[in-house]
Design a protein around this motif. Structure first.
Motif, PDB file in Angstrom:
ATOM      1  N   THR A 289     -11.537   7.009  23.194  1.00  0.00           N
ATOM      2  CA  THR A 289     -10.431   7.980  23.238  1.00  0.00           C
ATOM      3  C   THR A 289      -9.079   7.341  22.929  1.00  0.00           C
ATOM      4  N   THR A 290      -9.026   6.014  22.817  1.00  0.00           N
ATOM      5  CA  THR A 290      -7.759   5.337  22.517  1.00  0.00           C
ATOM      6  C   THR A 290      -7.335   5.631  21.082  1.00  0.00           C
ATOM      7  N   GLU A 291      -6.084   6.030  20.925  1.00  0.00           N
ATOM      8  CA  GLU A 291      -5.588   6.368  19.589  1.00  0.00           C
ATOM      9  C   GLU A 291      -5.225   5.130  18.778  1.00  0.00           C
ATOM     10  N   PHE A 292      -5.369   5.258  17.470  1.00  0.00           N
ATOM     11  CA  PHE A 292      -4.955   4.258  16.496  1.00  0.00           C
ATOM     12  C   PHE A 292      -4.410   5.032  15.299  1.00  0.00           C
ATOM     13  N   THR A 293      -3.816   4.330  14.365  1.00  0.00           N
ATOM     14  CA  THR A 293      -3.309   4.966  13.153  1.00  0.00           C
ATOM     15  C   THR A 293      -4.258   4.673  12.007  1.00  0.00           C
ATOM     16  N   LYS A 294      -4.724   5.720  11.366  1.00  0.00           N
ATOM     17  CA  LYS A 294      -5.640   5.584  10.221  1.00  0.00           C
ATOM     18  C   LYS A 294      -4.859   5.863   8.949  1.00  0.00           C
ATOM     19  N   TRP A 295      -5.084   5.059   7.939  1.00  0.00           N
ATOM     20  CA  TRP A 295      -4.434   5.195   6.637  1.00  0.00           C
ATOM     21  C   TRP A 295      -5.459   5.487   5.547  1.00  0.00           C
ATOM     22  N   ALA A 296      -5.080   6.332   4.633  1.00  0.00           N
ATOM     23  CA  ALA A 296      -5.769   6.518   3.360  1.00  0.00           C
ATOM     24  C   ALA A 296      -4.756   6.024   2.330  1.00  0.00           C
ATOM     25  N   ALA A 297      -5.112   4.997   1.561  1.00  0.00           N
ATOM     26  CA  ALA A 297      -4.102   4.361   0.722  1.00  0.00           C
ATOM     27  C   ALA A 297      -4.699   3.750  -0.541  1.00  0.00           C
ATOM     28  N   VAL A 298      -3.804   3.321  -1.420  1.00  0.00           N
ATOM     29  CA  VAL A 298      -4.141   2.537  -2.602  1.00  0.00           C
ATOM     30  C   VAL A 298      -3.149   1.386  -2.690  1.00  0.00           C
ATOM     31  N   GLU A 299      -3.561   0.315  -3.362  1.00  0.00           N
ATOM     32  CA  GLU A 299      -2.668  -0.829  -3.541  1.00  0.00           C
ATOM     33  C   GLU A 299      -1.814  -0.617  -4.785  1.00  0.00           C
ATOM     34  N   VAL A 300      -0.522  -0.988  -4.675  1.00  0.00           N
ATOM     35  CA  VAL A 300       0.413  -0.890  -5.792  1.00  0.00           C
ATOM     36  C   VAL A 300       1.092  -2.240  -6.003  1.00  0.00           C
TER      37      VAL A 300
ATOM     38  N   ARG B 289      -3.403  10.608  -7.971  1.00  0.00           N
ATOM     39  CA  ARG B 289      -3.008  10.575  -9.398  1.00  0.00           C
ATOM     40  C   ARG B 289      -1.486  10.530  -9.584  1.00  0.00           C
ATOM     41  N   GLU B 290      -0.710  10.878  -8.546  1.00  0.00           N
ATOM     42  CA  GLU B 290       0.755  10.820  -8.633  1.00  0.00           C
ATOM     43  C   GLU B 290       1.296   9.395  -8.501  1.00  0.00           C
ATOM     44  N   ILE B 291       0.476   8.483  -8.004  1.00  0.00           N
ATOM     45  CA  ILE B 291       0.938   7.136  -7.674  1.00  0.00           C
ATOM     46  C   ILE B 291       0.896   6.241  -8.900  1.00  0.00           C
TER      47      ILE B 291
ATOM     48  N   ILE C 130       8.473   3.357  -7.638  1.00  0.00           N
ATOM     49  CA  ILE C 130       8.322   4.798  -7.855  1.00  0.00           C
ATOM     50  C   ILE C 130       7.383   5.317  -6.767  1.00  0.00           C
ATOM     51  N   LEU C 131       7.943   6.037  -5.795  1.00  0.00           N
ATOM     52  CA  LEU C 131       7.170   6.522  -4.666  1.00  0.00           C
ATOM     53  C   LEU C 131       7.180   8.050  -4.652  1.00  0.00           C
ATOM     54  N   PRO C 132       6.022   8.669  -4.814  1.00  0.00           N
ATOM     55  CA  PRO C 132       5.976  10.134  -4.766  1.00  0.00           C
ATOM     56  C   PRO C 132       6.474  10.650  -3.409  1.00  0.00           C
ATOM     57  N   GLU C 133       7.179  11.769  -3.444  1.00  0.00           N
ATOM     58  CA  GLU C 133       7.738  12.358  -2.228  1.00  0.00           C
ATOM     59  C   GLU C 133       6.633  12.659  -1.222  1.00  0.00           C
TER      60      GLU C 133
ATOM     61  N   LEU D 187       0.829  -1.202   0.000  1.00  0.00           N
ATOM     62  CA  LEU D 187       0.000   0.000   0.000  1.00  0.00           C
ATOM     63  C   LEU D 187       0.861   1.249   0.000  1.00  0.00           C
ATOM     64  N   VAL D 188       0.367   2.288  -0.645  1.00  0.00           N
ATOM     65  CA  VAL D 188       0.996   3.615  -0.634  1.00  0.00           C
ATOM     66  C   VAL D 188      -0.076   4.604  -0.214  1.00  0.00           C
ATOM     67  N   GLY D 189       0.264   5.472   0.730  1.00  0.00           N
ATOM     68  CA  GLY D 189      -0.714   6.443   1.178  1.00  0.00           C
ATOM     69  C   GLY D 189      -0.166   7.381   2.229  1.00  0.00           C
ATOM     70  N   LEU D 190      -1.082   7.878   3.045  1.00  0.00           N
ATOM     71  CA  LEU D 190      -0.760   8.758   4.160  1.00  0.00           C
ATOM     72  C   LEU D 190      -1.443   8.218   5.405  1.00  0.00           C
ATOM     73  N   SER D 191      -0.855   8.520   6.573  1.00  0.00           N
ATOM     74  CA  SER D 191      -1.456   8.071   7.825  1.00  0.00           C
ATOM     75  C   SER D 191      -1.466   9.201   8.848  1.00  0.00           C
ATOM     76  N   LEU D 192      -2.417   9.090   9.780  1.00  0.00           N
ATOM     77  CA  LEU D 192      -2.521  10.029  10.902  1.00  0.00           C
ATOM     78  C   LEU D 192      -2.958   9.262  12.139  1.00  0.00           C
ATOM     79  N   LYS D 193      -2.433   9.667  13.291  1.00  0.00           N
ATOM     80  CA  LYS D 193      -2.914   9.129  14.566  1.00  0.00           C
ATOM     81  C   LYS D 193      -4.193   9.865  14.912  1.00  0.00           C
ATOM     82  N   MET D 194      -5.192   9.104  15.389  1.00  0.00           N
ATOM     83  CA  MET D 194      -6.472   9.701  15.769  1.00  0.00           C
ATOM     84  C   MET D 194      -7.193   8.743  16.698  1.00  0.00           C
ATOM     85  N   SER D 195      -8.341   9.155  17.193  1.00  0.00           N
ATOM     86  CA  SER D 195      -9.224   8.306  17.986  1.00  0.00           C
ATOM     87  C   SER D 195     -10.633   8.481  17.435  1.00  0.00           C
TER      88      SER D 195
END
Length: 158
Positions: free
Chosen positions: A66-77, A39-41, A82-85, A13-21
């Motif tokens: 209230t417990t935090e976890f890591t959420k990802w927004a991603a696509v499968e590659v 579209r860059e991927i 080739i990984l966008p900056e 997977l390629v994407g972005l992640s954030l900690k949240m609850s």
């Protein structure tokens, strides 16, 4: 609603992640940052998007909104060649999953209440300590009652 039990093959997977609850939900911000970058991927294997939660061990056994976890927004590659900056990679390991075909608004959380308080206790499975995710395919429409998505819950036999 009964799931299909499937064995997931590993995915890149390629994407972005954030900690949240659940109380401090930053999903909109995460997808707002990631969506324009899709579209860059290169090397995408499909048009599907993946919304994934990586929870700490015992997250569900000691559940608190209230417990935090890591959420990802991603696509499968197919590869990380080739990984966008600024984008991140995640190796989603395979395993057994209960897959629910869900139709309804993504804002309606009753499907998760059903999965964890009704279906799971009555099934021959327990939740496993691996990422949970939703596949947002071509019929997905954010917050639309006619939206369709697949909900993948990691399980193991009791």
């Amino acid at each position: 609603m009964q799931p299909t039990i499937k064995i997931l093959q590993p995915k890149k997977l390629v994407g972005l992640s954030l900690k949240m609850s659940l109380v401090k939900n930053l999903t909109g911000r995460l997808w707002g940052q990631f969506g324009p970058r899709i579209r860059e991927i290169q090397n995408r294997v499909s048009e599907d998007k993946i919304s994934m939660q990586v929870c700490p061990p015992d997250y569900y056994a000691k559940f608190s909104p209230t417990t935090e976890f890591t959420k990802w927004a991603a696509v499968e590659v197919s590869s990380y060649d080739i990984l966008p900056e600024g984008l991140q990679t995640f190796d989603l390991h395979g395993g057994l999953y209960a897959v629910f075909d869900y139709k309804g608004s993504s804002a309606d959380t009753s499907i998760f209440q059903y999965i964890f308080t009704d279906w799971l206790p009555k099934s021959g499975y327990v939740v496993d300590d691996r990422p949970h995710f939703e596949i947002l395919g071509p019929k997905y429409k954010n917050n639309d009652p006619n939206s369709e998505e697949e909900i993948w819950i990691p399980v193991r036999e009791k």
